[in-house]
Design a protein around this motif. Structure first.
Motif, PDB file in Angstrom:
ATOM      1  N   TYR A  96       1.576   5.439   5.931  1.00  0.00           N
ATOM      2  CA  TYR A  96       1.980   5.286   4.530  1.00  0.00           C
ATOM      3  C   TYR A  96       3.339   5.926   4.256  1.00  0.00           C
ATOM      4  O   TYR A  96       3.600   6.381   3.145  1.00  0.00           O
ATOM      5  CB  TYR A  96       0.906   5.893   3.620  1.00  0.00           C
ATOM      6  CG  TYR A  96      -0.403   5.183   3.746  1.00  0.00           C
ATOM      7  CD1 TYR A  96      -0.588   3.931   3.173  1.00  0.00           C
ATOM      8  CD2 TYR A  96      -1.453   5.733   4.474  1.00  0.00           C
ATOM      9  CE1 TYR A  96      -1.782   3.243   3.303  1.00  0.00           C
ATOM     10  CE2 TYR A  96      -2.657   5.065   4.607  1.00  0.00           C
ATOM     11  CZ  TYR A  96      -2.812   3.822   4.016  1.00  0.00           C
ATOM     12  OH  TYR A  96      -4.003   3.144   4.155  1.00  0.00           O
ATOM     13  N   ILE A  97       4.212   5.914   5.237  1.00  0.00           N
ATOM     14  CA  ILE A  97       5.501   6.593   5.112  1.00  0.00           C
ATOM     15  C   ILE A  97       6.365   6.001   3.997  1.00  0.00           C
ATOM     16  O   ILE A  97       6.950   6.730   3.203  1.00  0.00           O
ATOM     17  CB  ILE A  97       6.249   6.619   6.467  1.00  0.00           C
ATOM     18  CG1 ILE A  97       7.476   7.507   6.400  1.00  0.00           C
ATOM     19  CG2 ILE A  97       6.595   5.212   6.929  1.00  0.00           C
ATOM     20  CD1 ILE A  97       8.111   7.761   7.747  1.00  0.00           C
ATOM     21  N   GLU A  98       6.451   4.675   3.921  1.00  0.00           N
ATOM     22  CA  GLU A  98       7.283   4.038   2.889  1.00  0.00           C
ATOM     23  C   GLU A  98       6.777   4.397   1.492  1.00  0.00           C
ATOM     24  O   GLU A  98       7.566   4.760   0.616  1.00  0.00           O
ATOM     25  CB  GLU A  98       7.280   2.516   3.060  1.00  0.00           C
ATOM     26  CG  GLU A  98       8.022   2.018   4.273  1.00  0.00           C
ATOM     27  CD  GLU A  98       9.512   1.874   4.038  1.00  0.00           C
ATOM     28  OE1 GLU A  98       9.938   1.849   2.868  1.00  0.00           O
ATOM     29  OE2 GLU A  98      10.237   1.792   5.036  1.00  0.00           O
ATOM     30  N   GLU A  99       5.472   4.282   1.276  1.00  0.00           N
ATOM     31  CA  GLU A  99       4.904   4.590  -0.028  1.00  0.00           C
ATOM     32  C   GLU A  99       5.092   6.058  -0.373  1.00  0.00           C
ATOM     33  O   GLU A  99       5.383   6.411  -1.516  1.00  0.00           O
ATOM     34  CB  GLU A  99       3.416   4.229  -0.061  1.00  0.00           C
ATOM     35  CG  GLU A  99       3.139   2.752   0.040  1.00  0.00           C
ATOM     36  CD  GLU A  99       3.106   2.244   1.483  1.00  0.00           C
ATOM     37  OE1 GLU A  99       3.345   3.018   2.431  1.00  0.00           O
ATOM     38  OE2 GLU A  99       2.834   1.040   1.648  1.00  0.00           O
ATOM     39  N   SER A 100       4.931   6.913   0.609  1.00  0.00           N
ATOM     40  CA  SER A 100       5.087   8.342   0.395  1.00  0.00           C
ATOM     41  C   SER A 100       6.513   8.683  -0.024  1.00  0.00           C
ATOM     42  O   SER A 100       6.732   9.463  -0.961  1.00  0.00           O
ATOM     43  CB  SER A 100       4.724   9.100   1.677  1.00  0.00           C
ATOM     44  OG  SER A 100       5.014  10.459   1.551  1.00  0.00           O
TER      45      SER A 100
END
Length: 130
Positions: A86-90
């Motif tokens: 979930y790197i992009e969302e984070s």
């Protein structure tokens, strides 16, 4: 973005790493942190701030070392897996929390990548097609 970024001190960075909001004077630095070419490594460092203390505590639990080491390894693998899944969302949530519109990080990283891709294509054409 200004050429002089105001970097947070160690305590503010720790607060930021665990999900805290920084004061407005750090907005440019937060944007840089989320869009620089090393943004994934920076995300890994922030994730480590949460995972290392937990893994250290689990390593100190009573029991055989042969049981504690796999527990720590599995916990670290699962923690980093979800962190990177979930790197992009984070990153977008972190930017929004610090005053930037949603999608800013993704848009700026895409623009930087397009510029790098353009340079690479020009070098390719000059070398193999020109």
């Amino acid at each position: 973005m200004t050429s002089e970024l105001t970097r947070p001190g160690p305590l503010r960075w720790l607060w930021y790493a665990v999900g805290g909001r920084l004061p407005a004077k750090y907005q440019d630095w937060v944007l840089h942190d989320a869009t620089t070419r090393t943004w994934v490594w920076r995300h890994a460092a922030r994730s480590s701030v949460l995972l290392v203390p937990l893994c250290s505590i689990w390593l100190l639990l009573p029991g055989p070392l042969g049981l504690r080491l796999p527990l720590v390894l599995l916990a670290a693998l699962v923690g980093y897996f979800y962190s990177f899944a979930y790197i992009e969302e984070s990153i977008e949530h972190r930017l929004a929390k610090n005053g930037h519109p949603r999608g800013t990080g993704k848009r700026l990283r895409a623009a930087a990548k397009a510029e790098l891709d353009k340079d690479a294509m020009e070098r390719y054409i000059a070398r193999y097609r020109g």
